[in-house]
Every structure is written in C-alpha cells, then in structure tokens.
Enzyme design. Sequence first.
Site, PDB file in Angstrom:
ATOM      1  N   HIS A   1       0.885  -1.156   0.000  1.00 26.41           N
ATOM      2  CA  HIS A   1       0.000   0.000   0.000  1.00 26.41           C
ATOM      3  C   HIS A   1       0.925   1.207   0.000  1.00 26.41           C
ATOM      4  O   HIS A   1       2.051   1.138   0.527  1.00 26.41           O
ATOM      5  CB  HIS A   1      -0.874   0.035   1.264  1.00 26.41           C
ATOM      6  CG  HIS A   1      -1.843  -1.111   1.335  1.00 26.41           C
ATOM      7  ND1 HIS A   1      -1.909  -1.960   2.408  1.00 26.41           N
ATOM      8  CD2 HIS A   1      -2.786  -1.523   0.452  1.00 26.41           C
ATOM      9  CE1 HIS A   1      -2.855  -2.862   2.187  1.00 26.41           C
ATOM     10  NE2 HIS A   1      -3.398  -2.621   1.010  1.00 26.41           N
TER      11      HIS A   1
ATOM     12  N   ASP B   1       2.210   1.782   3.357  1.00 25.66           N
ATOM     13  CA  ASP B   1       3.151   0.788   3.899  1.00 25.66           C
ATOM     14  C   ASP B   1       4.565   1.308   3.669  1.00 25.66           C
ATOM     15  O   ASP B   1       5.462   1.104   4.487  1.00 25.66           O
ATOM     16  CB  ASP B   1       3.028  -0.571   3.173  1.00 25.66           C
ATOM     17  CG  ASP B   1       1.705  -1.276   3.456  1.00 25.66           C
ATOM     18  OD1 ASP B   1       1.201  -1.168   4.594  1.00 25.66           O
ATOM     19  OD2 ASP B   1       1.190  -1.944   2.538  1.00 25.66           O
TER      20      ASP B   1
END
Length: 345
Positions: A49, A52
Amino acid sequence: MAAEYRFSFGPWNIHEGADPFGPSVRSPVAFAKKVRMYKKLGFDAVQFHDDDAVPDMEQLAPAQIVRKAAAVKRLLDGEGLVAEFVAPRLWEHPKGVDGAFTSNDPKSRKWALARSERAIDIANALGTKMLVLWLAREGTYIRESKNAIDAHRHLLDAFNDILEYDPEITIAIEPKPNEPMDHAFLPTIGHALAIGTQTVDPNRMGGLIETAHALLAGLDPSDEMAFALSMGKLWSVHLNDQNGLKFDQDKTFGAANLRAAYNQVRVLELGGYPATGRFVGLDVKAMRSQKADVATRHLSNSRAVFLHLLEKVRTFPKDVEQQCIANRDYEALELAVLEHLLGKS
Ligand code: GLO
Ligand code: MG
C-alpha cells in the site's frame, strides 16, 4: 522444477490479529523486520500500500514522500527484493468515508486522485510500474445513496486521469463484490476489464484476481483467471481460500478447497503465467489464535501448497486426460483427478 514461479505478499499479511470483534493479540512487527523475513519464507517481491512504504504520507509534501520511498527502495535492494506494485489505500482516510473516486463529494474525489498520484510517485521510487486498485469503498450500503451510472463514469474519469498522470503506469484492478460495502462497483474481473477498454489507453489496464473475492461473487476463481489470461490481462493474483459465502477470510491457499486450488494452479500453468514474469501473490491472514512466533506460517504454507499442487498438475497423466476427453467419459476423468490428488496415481 518449479523455480520459475516467483512469489510475493504484502506487509499487511503479517498482522496483529485484530478483527471487528476483538483487539490485536500479537505485537506489531516493524516494517524493516518484515522485509528481512521475505527471502527466508521463500518470497521475492513485496506488495505495497502507498502508506506501507511512506506511513505519514498525508502529512508530507510530494518531494518528501519520494525521498522516503527511495529509502524503502534501498531497504529492498539490500535484501534482494523488488516491489511488485503499489496500491493507494483510499479506504481509511476520513475523506474516503463514502467512497474515494465515487464519493458524492467532489472534494473527496479530488483528494482520491491526488492520493493516487502520490502512490504513483511512490511506485516510481520503488521501481514498479504497476498500480493496484482495490476499490474498497467504491460502492454503496444502500442503492439510493448514489447515482450508480455517474459513479461508473467517475471511475472511468479517475482511471483516465491516472493513466495521463504517468504515461508508463499500468493499472491492475482487484475486483471484490462486497465487504466493506454491501455491494461494490466493478465486482468481477469481467467488469474490471470491460471498463479498461473504455479508457484512453486500454493496453495499460489489467486485473488482479483474488481467490476469495471470486468465490464471494459466486464464481470459480480458476475460470475468472482463465478469462483474464485469455486476453493477456492477468497481471497478478491474490491466492488464498474461503470457506463458503461469508466475510473475506483470506485462509491459507488450498485450506478450504484443495481441488479448486489445484485448478487455479492448473490454469496458471495452462496460461504460461510464469513466463510473463509476473508474481504469484498470496493474500492470506494468520488465524487470530496463532502465536506470534509462528504467525508467518500461513505464508510459507500457502507457497508450499502451491508448489505441491504444481507438481500434481505437472504429473497428471496426460494420456488419461486425452483418452477421457476423447471418450467424453468425464466420470473417469473426475476419478483420475481425485485419485491423483489423493496420491493414488
Ligand atoms: C481486501 C483486499 C486487500 C487488497 C490490498 C491490495 O479484501 O484483498 O487485501 O488485496 O489492499 O490492494
Ligand atoms: Mg487482495
């Protein structure tokens, strides 16, 4: 023998075990520590993501985001890993409460596009050209809350804007029919690939198929994969498993239906998937009851099951298959498959 398949997962697949009915049961594992686990578990690529890679991205200017992502790239290089894709996490921010690209609020739609552009910047810094769009909150709780025709046009506009922002970016839509929404827009790979044909650059539109999502739509995951493979549009997979029609379980690959898992591996083989250079992603969750020191087993086990099934696919007696098909004796073919899976042939 199976060395040509390469595997990936996302850092969210090592998690603390919180569910809607109870808090975390395991301590968080730092991102850098997760990255060090990949190779040991048999994985070569990291799915991201956007946050992330750059957790505080909403507070940062574009240039700062790129600098932070570049540091993550160095971390990956140090471990011999690559980034497979980046997915903008559009479903947690308050602005995406009623959907991002399909929100009724134009300010939210604008935010979603800006956030996607930052996700593309991160993808470039990490060295990947693939953006995955899991359209989590693009849908409705009640049909009357949105004009669904407009919503699909908003999605098309967003895909076009993304394609125009970066002439090399490719988009893989990850369809899911429900959860968190009652019904999501673009619930299947058919919908995803159809809208791709309407964009300014259909060549840069493809799909990621997740086993559980196909099952939740009442469809056969291997046929969904075959549909995309037939058009060269299967750009990644999220293999996992699902025990019936309930919440998205993300069980270990093959855990609920070994034969359906066998058929997913079979179709990837038939489609020459490894030769495309694309990764086999595993989007699996550890059971909440799992102790911390063994809370990565769902990943290595899923990979191991894949490789066992690959051997089964490759050793299935082709002459028996051909003979059964020629005789239209599918009872015999079925028994041959079952016996092969049971280790009887
Ligand atoms: C949830 C999805 C989710 C996505 C991930 C990457 O149901 O499967 O895990 O795969 O956010 O887009
Ligand atoms: Mg997924």
